[in-house]
Scaffold this active site. Structure first.
Site, PDB file in Angstrom:
ATOM      1  N   TYR A 120      12.576  -2.346  -4.974  1.00  0.00           N
ATOM      2  CA  TYR A 120      12.214  -2.647  -6.352  1.00  0.00           C
ATOM      3  C   TYR A 120      13.189  -2.061  -7.377  1.00  0.00           C
ATOM      4  O   TYR A 120      12.976  -2.202  -8.578  1.00  0.00           O
ATOM      5  CB  TYR A 120      10.786  -2.161  -6.641  1.00  0.00           C
ATOM      6  CG  TYR A 120       9.716  -3.023  -6.012  1.00  0.00           C
ATOM      7  CD1 TYR A 120      10.032  -3.987  -5.058  1.00  0.00           C
ATOM      8  CD2 TYR A 120       8.390  -2.886  -6.360  1.00  0.00           C
ATOM      9  CE1 TYR A 120       9.061  -4.773  -4.471  1.00  0.00           C
ATOM     10  CE2 TYR A 120       7.392  -3.665  -5.783  1.00  0.00           C
ATOM     11  CZ  TYR A 120       7.741  -4.611  -4.832  1.00  0.00           C
ATOM     12  OH  TYR A 120       6.762  -5.389  -4.262  1.00  0.00           O
ATOM     13  N   LYS A 163       8.753   1.954   8.889  1.00  0.00           N
ATOM     14  CA  LYS A 163       9.373   1.050   9.852  1.00  0.00           C
ATOM     15  C   LYS A 163      10.706   1.653  10.290  1.00  0.00           C
ATOM     16  O   LYS A 163      11.742   0.989  10.343  1.00  0.00           O
ATOM     17  CB  LYS A 163       9.567  -0.332   9.216  1.00  0.00           C
ATOM     18  CG  LYS A 163       9.893  -1.441  10.213  1.00  0.00           C
ATOM     19  CD  LYS A 163       8.786  -1.725  11.188  1.00  0.00           C
ATOM     20  CE  LYS A 163       9.175  -2.893  12.100  1.00  0.00           C
ATOM     21  NZ  LYS A 163       8.228  -3.067  13.218  1.00  0.00           N
ATOM     22  N   ASP A 195       3.853  -2.673  10.212  1.00  0.00           N
ATOM     23  CA  ASP A 195       3.377  -3.976  10.669  1.00  0.00           C
ATOM     24  C   ASP A 195       2.141  -3.818  11.550  1.00  0.00           C
ATOM     25  O   ASP A 195       1.163  -4.553  11.417  1.00  0.00           O
ATOM     26  CB  ASP A 195       4.487  -4.741  11.391  1.00  0.00           C
ATOM     27  CG  ASP A 195       5.214  -3.905  12.432  1.00  0.00           C
ATOM     28  OD1 ASP A 195       5.043  -2.679  12.459  1.00  0.00           O
ATOM     29  OD2 ASP A 195       5.977  -4.494  13.230  1.00  0.00           O
ATOM     30  N   ASP A 219       2.844  -1.992  -1.756  1.00  0.00           N
ATOM     31  CA  ASP A 219       2.448  -3.162  -2.524  1.00  0.00           C
ATOM     32  C   ASP A 219       1.763  -4.178  -1.622  1.00  0.00           C
ATOM     33  O   ASP A 219       0.679  -4.696  -1.930  1.00  0.00           O
ATOM     34  CB  ASP A 219       3.694  -3.779  -3.172  1.00  0.00           C
ATOM     35  CG  ASP A 219       3.358  -4.669  -4.351  1.00  0.00           C
ATOM     36  OD1 ASP A 219       2.173  -4.787  -4.707  1.00  0.00           O
ATOM     37  OD2 ASP A 219       4.301  -5.251  -4.925  1.00  0.00           O
ATOM     38  N   ASP A 223      -2.550  -5.023  -1.151  1.00  0.00           N
ATOM     39  CA  ASP A 223      -3.067  -6.370  -1.383  1.00  0.00           C
ATOM     40  C   ASP A 223      -3.819  -6.872  -0.151  1.00  0.00           C
ATOM     41  O   ASP A 223      -4.831  -7.583  -0.271  1.00  0.00           O
ATOM     42  CB  ASP A 223      -1.926  -7.331  -1.729  1.00  0.00           C
ATOM     43  CG  ASP A 223      -1.581  -7.306  -3.211  1.00  0.00           C
ATOM     44  OD1 ASP A 223      -1.971  -6.344  -3.887  1.00  0.00           O
ATOM     45  OD2 ASP A 223      -0.911  -8.238  -3.688  1.00  0.00           O
TER      46      ASP A 223
END
Length: 322
Positions: A120, A163, A195, A219, A223
């Site tokens: 970001y 990760k 994941d 993020d 969600d």
């Protein structure tokens, strides 16, 4: 001296759900001074700038900011506003409430998301007609800053999403920094590949309490958790800096329902509760959360939760509970 609260409603349903949140804060009679400012797509169309300098300066100086939502210009608005308050962590609770038809009613967890770097940062390049690149920035200092907050927030321990098996340098640095701080503080941590964590959250959300994440992962995972508890209309968030914060519902502008008066104001009101916590009004914050929970349990409810009430109906019910 009363605290100054900047109010930036933005676009879409932000303009519909932020006023009820302001009404709730005002009803507590703490003497807050509310100062409104503009940002977003409509301002961009009118002025050529989605984030006027006076809005940025207001957020940078106010004690706290209540923010709504922004459309296509989101990256040009919320990212600078997070920088304005030096926000280094994005706090995103995801909780299933009584009375809400949640996919996983046992869900009750909090994501602590690194809020200043990662992808970001917006460092993108078009090298050729066929090749574009995105630079991911991860620093030890920002990761450690997040870890210090996490240790204070969850001294009993937390999960670290990563990760590092693929992004060995960047996520490896993040993981080492967070675990290093936790070790020094005597706080237990558990690693989770992001994941695999996404799957486990869907199957066994009750096994998780606090999850510390890099920026993009936080993020996405938060969600995902919204889908477990009944939708984005229930998720508040706090962009926390050392002295100031920006508090916003996780949902976006929802253009499909904007202007219809049916947007769920609960996420914005719960964001106002997080603002109260930040300013030291913990008892008031609990009162607001209790009022929202009572309304969610007994109604009225907006259409996203299976009801037929409007935004104003739900807001009025929360005020009545207060």
């Amino acid at each position: 001296m009363s605290e100054e609260i900047a109010v930036v409603a933005g676009d879409g349903i932000g303009r519909e759900v932020v006023p009820p949140a302001v009404d709730v804060l005002d009803a507590l009679d703490r003497g807050f001074e509310f100062v409104e400012a503009d940002a977003g797509d409509a301002v961009l169309e009118a002025t050529g700038d989605p984030l006027p300098e006076e809005t940025y300066d207001l957020v940078a100086s106010a004690d706290a900011t209540l923010f709504g939502s922004v459309g296509e210009s989101a990256a040009d608005v919320i990212l600078p506003l997070r920088e304005a308050v030096d926000s280094f962590v994005n706090v995103r609770p995801a909780k299933a409430y009584p009375g809400v038809d949640a996919l996983r009613p046992e869900t009750d967890l909090v994501f602590l998301r690194e809020n200043s770097e990662g992808v970001y940062k917006g460092i993108e390049s078009k090298l050729t007609a066929d090749v574009s690149t995105l630079t991911r920035v991860v620093t030890t200092s920002a990761s450690e800053r997040l870890a210090e907050y996490a240790c204070d927030y969850a001294p009993e321990g937390f999960t670290v999403a990563h990760k590092a098996n693929v992004m060995r340098e960047t996520d490896g640095r993040f993981l080492d920094a967070v675990e290093g701080v936790a070790d020094e503080r005597g706080v237990e941590t558990e690693r989770a590949l992001m994941d695999a964590l996404a799957m486990h959250l869907c199957l066994r959300p009750e096994e998780y309490d606090v999850v510390v994440c890099p920026n993009l992962a936080g993020d996405v995972l938060s969600d995902l958790a919204a889908g477990l508890v009944g939708g984005l209309g229930l998720l508040p968030s706090a962009n926390v800096g050392p002295e100031r914060g920006v508090f916003e519902p996780v949902h976006g502008t929802a253009p499909d329902i904007a202007g219809e008066g049916v947007a769920n104001p609960c996420a914005a009101i719960l964001s106002a509760a997080m603002l109260l916590d930040f300013l030291g009004y913990g008892a008031d914050a609990d009162r607001v959360r209790d009022a929202v929970e009572a309304v969610l349990e007994d109604g009225p409810r907006t259409p996203d939760l299976g009801g037929d009430a409007g935004t104003d109906d739900v807001a009025a019910a929360v005020l009545d509970e207060l």
